[in-house]
Design a protein around this motif. Structure first.
Motif, PDB file in Angstrom:
ATOM      1  N   GLY A 245      -4.428  -2.012   3.505  1.00  0.00           N
ATOM      2  CA  GLY A 245      -4.927  -0.652   3.421  1.00  0.00           C
ATOM      3  C   GLY A 245      -5.205  -0.221   1.995  1.00  0.00           C
TER       4      GLY A 245
ATOM      5  N   GLY B  34      -8.212   5.755   2.426  1.00  0.00           N
ATOM      6  CA  GLY B  34      -7.502   6.504   3.453  1.00  0.00           C
ATOM      7  C   GLY B  34      -7.638   8.002   3.291  1.00  0.00           C
TER       8      GLY B  34
ATOM      9  N   GLN C 108      -8.566  -1.374  10.336  1.00  0.00           N
ATOM     10  CA  GLN C 108      -8.738  -1.044   8.915  1.00  0.00           C
ATOM     11  C   GLN C 108      -8.515   0.442   8.669  1.00  0.00           C
TER      12      GLN C 108
ATOM     13  N   ALA D  91      -4.807   1.034   8.651  1.00  0.00           N
ATOM     14  CA  ALA D  91      -4.187   0.511   7.433  1.00  0.00           C
ATOM     15  C   ALA D  91      -4.480   1.412   6.240  1.00  0.00           C
ATOM     16  N   ASP D  92      -5.702   1.925   6.156  1.00  0.00           N
ATOM     17  CA  ASP D  92      -6.064   2.808   5.041  1.00  0.00           C
ATOM     18  C   ASP D  92      -5.295   4.126   5.113  1.00  0.00           C
TER      19      ASP D  92
END
Length: 221
Positions: free
Chosen positions: A27, A32, A96, A99-100
């Motif tokens: 991440g 994010g 993804q 994770a971010d």
């Protein structure tokens, strides 16, 4: 007993497999921050309360373990956690994305280089001590319930009491399409307590100094 052990083993194997797959996705906290539009409306407001399945403050996620955040989002996405709003959000997220977001929130609100504050040790009452020892909660959630033995387990020290109570009760729910959490290990633990005892546990755990916080969102996008 053999059936219970078999179930727990199967859950553990499945959990390890999912965790191993999640570890392959790294991440990016900066990315994010650009993906959290669906998060800030609840988790970025101090005192914000959910209204389903009952009224309680939404959990603090800033400072939570990244691996736990990914694990929780995957549980909502798969339907193991049956909260309609959270499932709808999780279903839109890729590995993804999760994770971010997890990388962002795990460090959200942390002050780089800040010295660790001296924490006051909250001593539980004899009744609560006995309840904590009944299933040895600290054996998984660690010192001050903020140092889990595995980062895919949640930090619960200092979490909102009403949220903890609702979460713990949800592990006892069966055969409800909209409420409940499908985790054999936690279900086995929670079912050993009455709801009154779970409330005592939740109240104590929320009183412990922890690493979780609500970081007010400066703007909404």
């Amino acid at each position: 007993m053999n059936k219970l052990l078999t179930t727990i083993f199967a859950v553990a194997v499945s959990f390890v497999t999912v965790s191993a797959q999640a570890q392959d996705v790294k991440g990016d906290p900066k990315v994010g921050e650009t993906k959290n539009a669906m998060c800030i409306g609840c988790h970025g407001i101090k005192g914000y309360q959910a209204s389903f399945p009952e009224v309680y403050r939404v959990p603090m996620i800033s400072g939570q373990s990244a691996k736990y955040i990914v694990s929780a989002l995957n549980a909502y996405k798969k339907g193991d956690r049956k909260h309609p709003s959270m499932r709808a959000i999780a279903e839109t997220l890729s590995d993804q994305d999760m994770a971010d977001l997890a990388a962002y929130y795990s460090g959200h609100g942390a002050t780089e280089g800040a010295a660790a504050a001296t924490k006051t040790v909250k001593v539980p009452s004899p009744e609560v001590t006995a309840l904590l020892g009944k299933t040895n909660c600290a054996s998984c959630h660690g010192a001050d319930f903020s140092k889990p033995i595995d980062p895919s387990y949640p930090k619960i020290g200092g979490q909102h009491a009403d949220y903890l109570f609702a979460a713990l009760k949800s592990y006892k729910v069966e055969n409800n399409p909209k409420v409940g959490r499908g985790n054999a290990i936690m279900a086995g633990m929670a079912k050993q307590y009455t709801n009154a005892e779970l409330k005592l546990l939740a109240n104590y755990l929320s009183s412990v100094d922890g690493e979780l916080k609500v970081v007010p969102q400066s703007k909404f996008r």
